[in-house]
Design a protein around this motif. Structure first.
Motif, mmCIF file in Angstrom:
data_model
loop_
_atom_site.group_PDB
_atom_site.id
_atom_site.type_symbol
_atom_site.label_atom_id
_atom_site.label_comp_id
_atom_site.label_asym_id
_atom_site.label_seq_id
_atom_site.Cartn_x
_atom_site.Cartn_y
_atom_site.Cartn_z
ATOM 1 N N MET A 1 8.992 5.288 11.538
ATOM 2 C CA MET A 1 9.431 4.513 10.592
ATOM 3 C C MET A 1 9.120 5.148 9.472
ATOM 4 N N ALA A 2 9.676 4.971 8.330
ATOM 5 C CA ALA A 2 8.842 4.596 7.159
ATOM 6 C C ALA A 2 8.301 3.391 6.513
ATOM 7 N N SER A 3 7.152 3.847 5.857
ATOM 8 C CA SER A 3 6.537 3.639 5.625
ATOM 9 C C SER A 3 6.893 2.868 3.964
ATOM 10 N N LYS A 4 6.292 1.334 3.403
ATOM 11 C CA LYS A 4 6.910 0.883 2.615
ATOM 12 C C LYS A 4 5.632 0.512 1.222
ATOM 13 N N ARG A 27 3.592 7.525 -6.908
ATOM 14 C CA ARG A 27 4.614 7.384 -5.900
ATOM 15 C C ARG A 27 4.765 8.818 -5.209
ATOM 16 N N SER A 28 4.488 10.117 -6.101
ATOM 17 C CA SER A 28 5.329 11.257 -5.874
ATOM 18 C C SER A 28 4.202 11.410 -4.466
ATOM 19 N N VAL A 29 3.300 11.614 -4.725
ATOM 20 C CA VAL A 29 1.659 12.102 -3.053
ATOM 21 C C VAL A 29 2.387 11.397 -2.334
ATOM 22 N N LEU A 30 2.583 9.497 -2.475
ATOM 23 C CA LEU A 30 3.151 8.668 -0.846
ATOM 24 C C LEU A 30 4.388 9.621 -0.299
ATOM 25 N N SER A 31 4.641 9.782 -1.729
ATOM 26 C CA SER A 31 6.685 9.877 -1.044
ATOM 27 C C SER A 31 6.535 11.183 0.226
ATOM 28 N N THR A 32 5.284 12.213 0.573
ATOM 29 C CA THR A 32 5.734 13.274 0.947
ATOM 30 C C THR A 32 4.318 12.741 2.304
ATOM 31 N N HIS A 33 4.460 10.950 2.112
ATOM 32 C CA HIS A 33 3.688 10.922 2.852
ATOM 33 C C HIS A 33 4.770 9.619 3.780
ATOM 34 N N ASN A 34 6.251 10.053 3.221
ATOM 35 C CA ASN A 34 6.635 9.128 3.431
ATOM 36 C C ASN A 34 6.682 7.380 3.621
ATOM 37 N N VAL A 35 5.979 7.421 1.971
ATOM 38 C CA VAL A 35 6.126 6.028 1.730
ATOM 39 C C VAL A 35 7.150 5.592 0.633
ATOM 40 N N THR A 36 7.270 4.911 0.218
ATOM 41 C CA THR A 36 8.106 4.505 -0.976
ATOM 42 C C THR A 36 7.485 2.886 -1.312
ATOM 43 N N ILE A 37 7.614 2.791 -2.660
ATOM 44 C CA ILE A 37 7.213 2.042 -3.202
ATOM 45 C C ILE A 37 8.432 1.392 -4.024
ATOM 46 N N GLU A 38 8.376 -0.434 -4.018
ATOM 47 C CA GLU A 38 9.286 -1.048 -4.211
ATOM 48 C C GLU A 38 8.351 -2.102 -5.487
ATOM 49 N N PHE A 182 1.603 -8.039 -2.398
ATOM 50 C CA PHE A 182 1.983 -6.768 -1.421
ATOM 51 C C PHE A 182 2.657 -6.934 -0.034
ATOM 52 N N MET A 183 3.006 -6.951 0.348
ATOM 53 C CA MET A 183 3.587 -6.782 0.927
ATOM 54 C C MET A 183 3.753 -5.220 1.669
ATOM 55 N N VAL A 184 2.666 -4.738 2.502
ATOM 56 C CA VAL A 184 3.033 -3.598 3.005
ATOM 57 C C VAL A 184 3.359 -3.099 4.380
ATOM 58 N N GLN A 185 4.451 -2.295 4.887
ATOM 59 C CA GLN A 185 4.592 -1.789 6.221
ATOM 60 C C GLN A 185 4.139 -0.112 6.235
ATOM 61 N N ASN A 186 3.913 -0.189 7.423
ATOM 62 C CA ASN A 186 3.340 0.927 8.490
ATOM 63 C C ASN A 186 3.853 1.969 9.217
ATOM 64 N N SER A 187 3.714 2.538 9.117
ATOM 65 C CA SER A 187 5.050 4.077 10.069
ATOM 66 C C SER A 187 5.469 2.873 11.511
ATOM 67 N N LYS A 188 4.004 2.041 11.974
ATOM 68 C CA LYS A 188 4.101 1.304 13.363
ATOM 69 C C LYS A 188 5.388 0.172 13.106
ATOM 70 N N GLY A 189 5.125 -0.085 12.005
ATOM 71 C CA GLY A 189 6.754 -1.301 11.836
ATOM 72 C C GLY A 189 5.073 -2.744 11.076
ATOM 73 N N GLU A 190 4.320 -2.477 11.308
ATOM 74 C CA GLU A 190 3.247 -3.840 11.220
ATOM 75 C C GLU A 190 3.526 -3.591 9.801
ATOM 76 N N VAL A 191 3.649 -5.310 9.070
ATOM 77 C CA VAL A 191 3.630 -5.884 8.142
ATOM 78 C C VAL A 191 1.922 -6.738 7.935
ATOM 79 N N TYR A 204 -4.468 1.648 1.652
ATOM 80 C CA TYR A 204 -3.793 3.954 2.293
ATOM 81 C C TYR A 204 -4.475 3.350 3.792
ATOM 82 N N ARG A 205 -5.578 3.128 4.350
ATOM 83 C CA ARG A 205 -6.146 2.999 5.360
ATOM 84 C C ARG A 205 -5.280 2.437 6.388
ATOM 85 N N PHE A 206 -4.798 0.820 5.835
ATOM 86 C CA PHE A 206 -4.142 0.775 6.403
ATOM 87 C C PHE A 206 -2.628 1.537 7.157
ATOM 88 N N LEU A 207 -2.094 2.159 5.936
ATOM 89 C CA LEU A 207 -0.661 2.774 6.096
ATOM 90 C C LEU A 207 -1.925 4.196 6.846
#
Length: 225
Positions: A1-4, A27-38, A182-191, A204-207
């Motif tokens: 699952m993508a992180s955001k 943004r560019s380095v986060l995108s390499t870890h499948n993390v998007t920003i809005e 911020f509301m942050v979702q990690n790859s496990k779907g946790e927010v 970043y640790r949470f992600l």
């Protein structure tokens, strides 16, 4: 699952400006870890009132410390000339409603540049962007006169008054008491929520990011994530 990372910001909020500036460098380095920003425009006045919080300038010790944060941020984020505006606090309703419209109708890059211009105008050029003529002048090089007319008119419609109110109510329900939030979702779907422009190491640790291997340019120096 993508992180955001979903970041709720206000153009009157200096700490939102810090967070915005920092996240754009990530943004560019986060995108390499499948993390998007809005980024989502909210009304900080509504957040403060709705949460019962007090802004820093209403607490004498916080207000006195603010000059140090401005100095440190100017150096760290590479934002020269940060200073308290002569007209402050100002209402961010008009610029935030305009940003809601821009976000809905223009590419991400143009929306984010509009946000940057508003922060820079208020916090670096001492321009009161709550005044519609000054708001228009701040954005005039980003949009055609015809586009700008539509944007400003849209900000006075019931649709975009409601849009900003809905964004603000959304983040209040999530527990917000200030900005940036911020509301942050990690790859496990946790927010989970985070507050402020200095909690990224927790985020970043949470992600689950490999922070020891990541670095980006922030202002004149290099910052480890």
């Amino acid at each position: 699952m993508a992180s955001k990372i979903t970041c709720y910001v206000d153009s009157m909020s200096l700490y939102s400006y810090f967070a915005f500036t920092y996240l754009l460098t990530q943004r560019s380095v986060l995108s390499t870890h499948n993390v998007t920003i809005e980024f989502i425009p909210v009304f900080i006045g509504g957040i403060m009132a709705g949460s019962g919080n007090k802004p820093p300038w209403m607490v004498a010790t916080k207000a006195a410390y603010g000059k140090f944060d401005m100095l440190y941020a100017e150096r760290y984020f590479g934002l020269p000339g940060i200073n308290a505006p002569s007209a402050f606090p100002v209402s961010s309703l008009k610029p935030q409603r305009a940003l809601c419209y821009i976000k809905d109708h223009y590419p991400r890059e143009k929306f984010e540049e509009a946000m940057r211009l508003l922060w820079a105008a208020l916090w670096q050029k001492d321009i009161d962007v709550s005044q519609e003529p000054l708001l228009a002048a701040t954005l005039e090089n980003l949009f055609t006169p015809e586009e700008l007319k539509v944007i400003l008119e849209a900000g006075n419609t019931a649709e975009y008054k409601k849009k900003l109110l809905d964004n603000t109510q959304e983040v209040l329900k999530a527990g917000a008491f200030g900005a940036p939030w911020f509301m942050v979702q990690n790859s496990k779907g946790e927010v989970t929520p985070f507050f402020g422009s200095d909690r990224f190491h927790f985020m970043y640790r949470f992600l689950g990011l490999p922070t020891n291997d990541m670095s980006v340019q922030v202002g004149p120096g290099t910052s480890k994530l």
